[in-house]
Design an enzyme around this catalytic site. Structure first.
Site, short mmCIF file in Angstrom:
data_model
loop_
_atom_site.label_atom_id
_atom_site.label_comp_id
_atom_site.label_asym_id
_atom_site.label_seq_id
_atom_site.Cartn_x
_atom_site.Cartn_y
_atom_site.Cartn_z
N CYS A 26 0.97 -1.28 0.02
CA CYS A 26 -0.19 -0.08 0.04
C CYS A 26 0.92 1.24 0.06
O CYS A 26 2.11 1.10 0.12
CB CYS A 26 -0.84 -0.07 1.45
SG CYS A 26 -0.19 -0.01 2.77
N CYS A 42 3.16 1.81 3.08
CA CYS A 42 4.44 1.00 2.84
C CYS A 42 5.49 1.94 2.19
O CYS A 42 6.58 1.87 2.60
CB CYS A 42 4.11 -0.44 2.17
SG CYS A 42 2.82 -1.46 3.16
N ASP A 90 27.89 -34.06 -20.36
CA ASP A 90 28.94 -33.85 -19.47
C ASP A 90 28.65 -35.10 -18.30
O ASP A 90 27.59 -35.92 -18.20
CB ASP A 90 28.59 -32.57 -18.65
CG ASP A 90 29.39 -32.19 -17.32
OD1 ASP A 90 30.61 -32.36 -17.59
OD2 ASP A 90 28.77 -31.83 -16.39
N ASP A 121 25.83 -29.08 -17.25
CA ASP A 121 25.12 -28.12 -16.25
C ASP A 121 26.05 -27.33 -15.54
O ASP A 121 25.44 -26.38 -14.78
CB ASP A 121 24.45 -29.44 -15.09
CG ASP A 121 25.67 -29.85 -14.07
OD1 ASP A 121 26.75 -30.29 -14.78
OD2 ASP A 121 25.64 -29.71 -12.93
N ASP A 143 30.57 -25.90 -18.82
CA ASP A 143 30.01 -26.49 -19.96
C ASP A 143 29.24 -25.31 -20.60
O ASP A 143 28.72 -25.45 -21.80
CB ASP A 143 28.64 -27.36 -19.61
CG ASP A 143 29.36 -28.65 -18.58
OD1 ASP A 143 30.36 -28.95 -19.19
OD2 ASP A 143 28.63 -28.96 -17.80
#
Length: 731
Positions: A44, A47, A447, A627, A631
């Site tokens: 609001c 805030c 991999d 991953d 890589d």
């Protein structure tokens, strides 16, 4: 990001704001830090006021502005102020706060473009519905003033709608024409404008037919295809930018007078830099002081920590795990290994952008062909009938009936259907051309660590120890953050082992953990420190007093579905290769276990990228599955790439497809779906082609009015969309 304020003179001779002017003059030319924080709990105006007031009261903060809709605050502050300094200020005001990175801010711009396109689509759809209602009255036999009224009302709805909703086509067409070439937006724009012009002319002359409904329907269908295409691209970002984002913005430089925190850009070769436990190396260099263990997954992909001592070389991006280190910089800025890796990725990404999707290939032939046909139809009918009105109507009908709605939907409709099907199988398609490229794959490169294996160590010899020794080991393991200690703690707690009463537990960086039990020293850690021997497996040794040390052995377990995926790919005739930065023994053992005949061990990032490039130059269409940051260049350089959701951010960004689940089993199925999707795309092109082969001669012959042409165009678009949905329904 920083910016400089320029001094400004007061426009008022009688200005009495001297203090403010002096303050501005003091700040003029000074560099400001511009920061952004996420505020997920604000809701609001109160805030907003509370956060802004708290931040502006903090020392060094010049201004703070909260955006309630985006739930974030932008802050201008002194250059020495960091997000870490301001987050406690916001939290003290009672609100949660997190730093926003450059990637998040860039993603906001992409979201804004998507919302803009969706808004134009919604406006066009709403207008089309209203105009179609008016057109029904005309089609039902309205005549004279009633028909003219409906035409003028349609014009009042369509003209501003086209001016707003068709802007993406007009802008792209104008840009292409200024550059001296044609694209698919040029005939689209011409068709829309000619339909509008013809309709206005017919309406002003009280003509029987106007084609406002055709123009707005054309815009709606084309925007639908454009938005579907945007959705497939929206989550793709540059992996090179992600790697650059891993750079450490600040570092602790050791000087004769102590330690100073400085911007990483100020570091120079030869500087001494202190890296605390948990910190990332800001530069390449050599350790001069301290012992620890390093997470070198950035370069090797291996999750097993490496012992660090004076004299060892380190690279930017590596993580210091256990003890403080002092390193002497040997490469800084753009010369670091992290920047060189980002350059490798950028080169690979630029190569991938040269891939030409099927729709672009078709557009090169389609756009000039449409213009030629329409121009010939106009000139031919003008010469034959001498009636400019008839010639324009037929030219408009040719442009509308040949307008590439079906062609524009051919790829995004199939991509959306296939993406939805793969999403249910646990695969997220990030790139709009990924399906076409995935269908070409004949070679799959995996991999090892974190891809074919889980990437986390698993205890293998729990039964080799007494319950008493296990309780001592648990007490020591709980006092360490080392990955092997964490794995040992997890296994022993799962087995219901209680921790023994061990006192004086301390972690010795780079060696292990020690403590006292009943007057005897116990140690858990490296073999050389505990008196252990050699082990072919990854091991952590336990020594109790003067008794011989015993080894806890660990292995990296296979990822779920790894064996099934490799077996299915080989059965499908794909060549499978394993490339890893791990040691030769570990890679060879895994390759033998999975039946992979070709494997490469101890490969650095540039080695992986070079191998992918060599395979591509030999004519292979390579799918890379990886991953790690090591890589990233290989993922970006492959014909198409997949990363698990557990991968690091840069690897996920570099890949075209993200594997959402833990299993690799869906990968062979993704290749099958990609093949079906490409066949559907080609079928859609065939539908669009046959539609034009049949409809264009009718339009040129004057047998199709622009209205009938618009209906035929809509029918072809719907047919293409339904054909795409067959992919989603098939099994």
């Amino acid at each position: 990001m920083t910016a400089a304020l320029r001094p400004q003179a007061s426009a008022c001779p009688a200005c009495v704001a001297a203090p403010a002017a002096e303050a501005l003059a003091e700040r003029a030319g000074a560099t400001e830090a511009k920061l952004a924080l996420s505020l997920p709990t604000i809701h609001c105006a109160a805030c907003m006021t509370a956060v802004e007031s708290a931040l502006e009261a903090a020392p060094g903060v010049h201004s703070a502005r909260v955006n309630l809709s985006q739930k974030r605050v932008r802050i201008e502050a002194a250059p020495e102020i960091t997000a870490a300094d301001l987050i406690p200020v916001v939290e003290a005001a009672g609100y949660e706060a997190h730093e926003l990175d450059a990637g998040t801010l860039a993603a906001t711009a992409t979201d804004k473009a998507g919302r803009d396109l969706l808004m134009r689509l919604a406006v066009a759809g709403f207008a089309a519905m209203n105009v179609m209602l008016l057109s029904i009255a005309v089609w039902s036999g309205a005549e004279g003033p009633t028909r003219d009224l409906f035409h003028w009302v349609s014009a009042a709805i369509v003209l501003p709608t086209i001016a707003f909703s068709a802007q993406p086509f007009f802008r792209n067409a104008w840009t292409a024409l200024r550059a001296g070439h044609l694209n698919m937006d040029v005939p689209i724009s011409l068709a829309i404008l000619l339909a509008i012009a013809t309709s206005l002319w017919e309406t002003m002359l009280s003509g029987e037919h106007a084609y406002f409904d055709a123009a707005i329907a054309l815009t709606f269908f084309l925007l639908t295809g454009r938005y579907l295409d945007h959705r497939t691209r929206a989550i793709a970002r540059s992996a090179a930018e992600e790697l650059s984002a891993l750079e450490v913005p600040r570092a602790w430089r050791v000087t004769e007078t102590g330690e100073d925190q400085v911007a990483a850009s100020e570091l120079r070769v030869g500087d001494l830099i202190r890296v605390r436990p948990g910190g990332r190396m800001p530069v390449d260099g050599e350790i001069t002081e301290g012992t620890s263990e390093l997470d070198r997954a950035l370069l090797t992909g291996e999750t097993r920590p490496v012992y660090a001592e004076p004299g060892r070389q380190v690279s930017a991006g590596e993580i210091n795990l256990t003890g403080p280190l002092v390193i002497r910089a040997s490469a800084v800025g753009r010369d670091t290994s992290l920047h060189r890796m980002a350059d490798l990725v950028a080169v690979a990404e630029s190569g991938r952008e040269n891939y030409t999707p099927l729709a672009d290939k078709a557009a090169k032939l389609y756009a000039p062909g449409v213009h030629i046909l329409s121009a010939l139809a106009f000139l031919g009918w003008l010469a034959w009938s001498g009636d400019l009105r008839v010639a324009l109507n037929i030219a408009a009908a040719v442009l509308i009936i040949t307008c590439p709605c079906a062609l524009g939907l051919a790829v995004p409709a199939v991509t959306t259907a296939a993406s939805g099907r793969l999403f249910k199988r646990g695969l997220l398609i990030k790139d709009s051309t990924a399906l076409e490229r995935l269908a070409d794959v004949d070679t799959v490169v995996f991999d090892k660590t974190g891809t074919l294996t889980s990437g986390t160590p698993t205890l293998t010899n729990l039964d080799a120890f007494t319950r008493h020794d296990l309780s001592l080991a648990l007490a020591l393991a709980e006092g360490s953050n080392h990955p092997l200690s964490a794995a040992l703690t997890h296994a022993l707690r799962a087995a219901g082992i209680p921790a023994a009463e061990v006192t004086g537990i301390t972690e010795v960086p780079g060696y292990g953990t020690q403590g006292m039990w009943q007057g005897r020293e116990i140690r858990l850690g490296r073999a050389a420190w505990t008196g252990g021997g050699q082990s072919a497996m990854t091991a952590s040794w336990l020594r109790v007093g003067d008794a011989p040390a015993q080894a806890f052995t660990f292995e990296d377990s296979l990822r779920a579905g790894a064996e099934e995926a490799v077996h299915t790919l080989k059965e499908a005739g794909k060549e499978v290769i394993l490339i890893s930065g791990d040691g030769t023994a570990a890679v060879e053992a895994l390759a033998r276990r999975l039946g992979i005949p070709q494997w490469v061990a101890e490969a650095l990032p540039q080695d992986k990228a070079a191998r992918i490039k060599a395979l591509s130059e030999q004519g292979a269409h390579v799918l890379m599955v990886g991953d790690g940051l090591n890589d990233t260049a290989a993922l970006a350089g492959a014909h198409v790439s997949i990363s698990p959701a557990s991968a690091l951010d840069a690897a996920r960004v570099a890949s075209d497809i993200v594997l959402l689940g833990a299993s690799l089993a869906p990968i062979p199925g993704a290749l099958e779906v990609a093949g079906k999707a490409t066949r559907r795309i080609r079928q859609n092109f065939a539908i669009a082609t046959w539609y034009n082969v049949i409809a264009v001669p009718l339009a040129i012959a004057g047998l199709c009015s622009p209205l009938i042409a618009a209906l035929a165009m809509s029918a072809s678009s719907i047919t293409v969309s339904l054909n795409a949905l067959r992919l989603k329904a098939s099994r």
